[in-house]
Motif scaffolding. Sequence first.
Motif: not given
Lengths: 306, 290
Positions: B181-185, B187-193, B226-230
């Motif tokens: 869930x963390x990965x999805x929300x 590292x994926x949804x928030x960066x898209x937003x 900043x918290x998302x290394x990807x």
Amino acid sequence: MVLKIEGLVKNYGDVKALDGLDLEVKQGQVYGFLGPNGAGKSTTILSTLGLIYPQHGRIELVGLEVFRDGKYSEDSLVEVKRKVGYMPEHATLWDFLTPMQTLDIIGEAFGIPGRERRKRAEELLKLLNLWEVRDKKVGKFSKGMRQRLLLAQSLVNDPELLILDEPMTGLDPSGIAEFKDIIKDLNREGKTVFFSSHILAHVEEICDTVGIIVKGRLIAEDRLETIKREFLRKAGYIIILETNKPISFEGTGWKATPLGEKKYRIAAPDDIREELHDFVASQGAKILTMQVKEPSLEEIFLKIVE
Amino acid sequence: MIWGFRLEFKQNLRTKKFWVIIGLMGILYIPSFYLMKSFLLQSGEKITNEAAMNMLISSITGMTSFFVAILALLIGATAINSEIEKGTLRIAMSKPIKRLHYIAGKFLAHSLVLLIALLFSTVVSILGVLYIGGSLTGRLVGDVLLLNMLLLLAMIQLVALGYLISTFIKSATTALGFALAVMFIVFMIVPSMVGFLAIKDTINSQNTSMEELQQIQKYYTTKYLFYDPISQIKVITQDVSTNVQNPLKAGYRGIAYAIKHNMVNFAHILWLTVLYLAVGFYRFLRMDLR
């Protein structure tokens, strides 16, 4: 003293798991650590090995103080673990390893050289009847085989003190008997054995001393026979008597309940077996069988707690 | 060698999740390079060395930032709790091993497993670039290694985040679900937003050039992700190429250049990795292993 625990306190949130526990295990003893589920047996063992953090108290293990007032001495802990073997409750081993590989990797943790490790593994696997399955993956083992391998891993370092947490849980009667024999043999070799159980039958025959823990406190500690006698003294005796013909207990003052036409359950405050012989004879009858009903661990717990 | 390293390494190489991730990466690489080659053949263009390197960097980054990142988080999230559940941790820690040494051995093993996954992706990417007509040069090898180190650092951050999850959530299954869930929300949804907000702001300020959009996206990513290394890795590797929109016609600046020009993003990866590791290790050293 191989193990000495003084005033050990461990709380899990609001739950008091250990409430000032005091305990002593002497060299060469087979010490049965008894208590109902949730009494604090595993917490005591885990504290002894530094696997959980108690809040207060003192622990001395194989001559070294390892814990005092909320702090472990990690160097001492590492040192004493060289002399201690531990078999945990409800544990699996690494499923993808064979027993040989398992014991080898455990031996590596003790810094035992490679050739010696393999020799020790061979000895242990033969001792515990696992030699035939030495190359089989542990994942395919039965419960009994797993228990024996768990015991084997606890013996890799030839420990002075062996700590076994509910080692016979899940074993069939023959497995239990086999386990008891192994423990007796290990004790004869000079090892001190400390093992926990919630089943009285598991500690009978093999323990010279028994400690009973209830709600995190040691409430009794003595020879099992003495504890039982003490229980019977307090709770009274229950004797199951079978005679060759019906008899009447009127006027005896004993509470006799018929269990059949010629079988009775007699409750008495003392051991009245000798009086019963005379009484039955006075009625012109013969005793076929007579035995004192063994108290269950639960009964002993309840009585002691009372 | 720290005890437990070999055991942990062996154990992780045997997990289904490792091989599923490796398999998926392999499967997805093949059509992507096939399509690239078809495109080149159709257009009649020949690939330059610089373009090949741009493609290689973007291919490795794109693939690993998704798949290896999932693997890293999942490995970390079940590292401790699953061992407590199985009882193997109690067995290991009843031996004369210090907790710090044990977790260090585990960490090294996890890092090596991730490095293997990264190298797999790298080798397949290099083969892909050779397949489409690129050539193997010394600079390419050096830069690929540097990129792998950068990606490894980012993946270690995710493993360390997983350790934190693993020390807080007792059930390995729950931790696994939480990590996904963390990965999805996060590292994926928030960066898209955040990306969407950057585009919206670009349109609002009537700056429609791609360069402007890239700058705003970079600013937003640095500030809000900043918290998302990807995302930080993507910002860094954007500067590898002189033209992100058309890597085939772009010049190649190199990984070292990209890192040097995006030190803030690099620092974000670094300090959070250190922080997560420190807290994760501390939690493990102080936790009840029951």
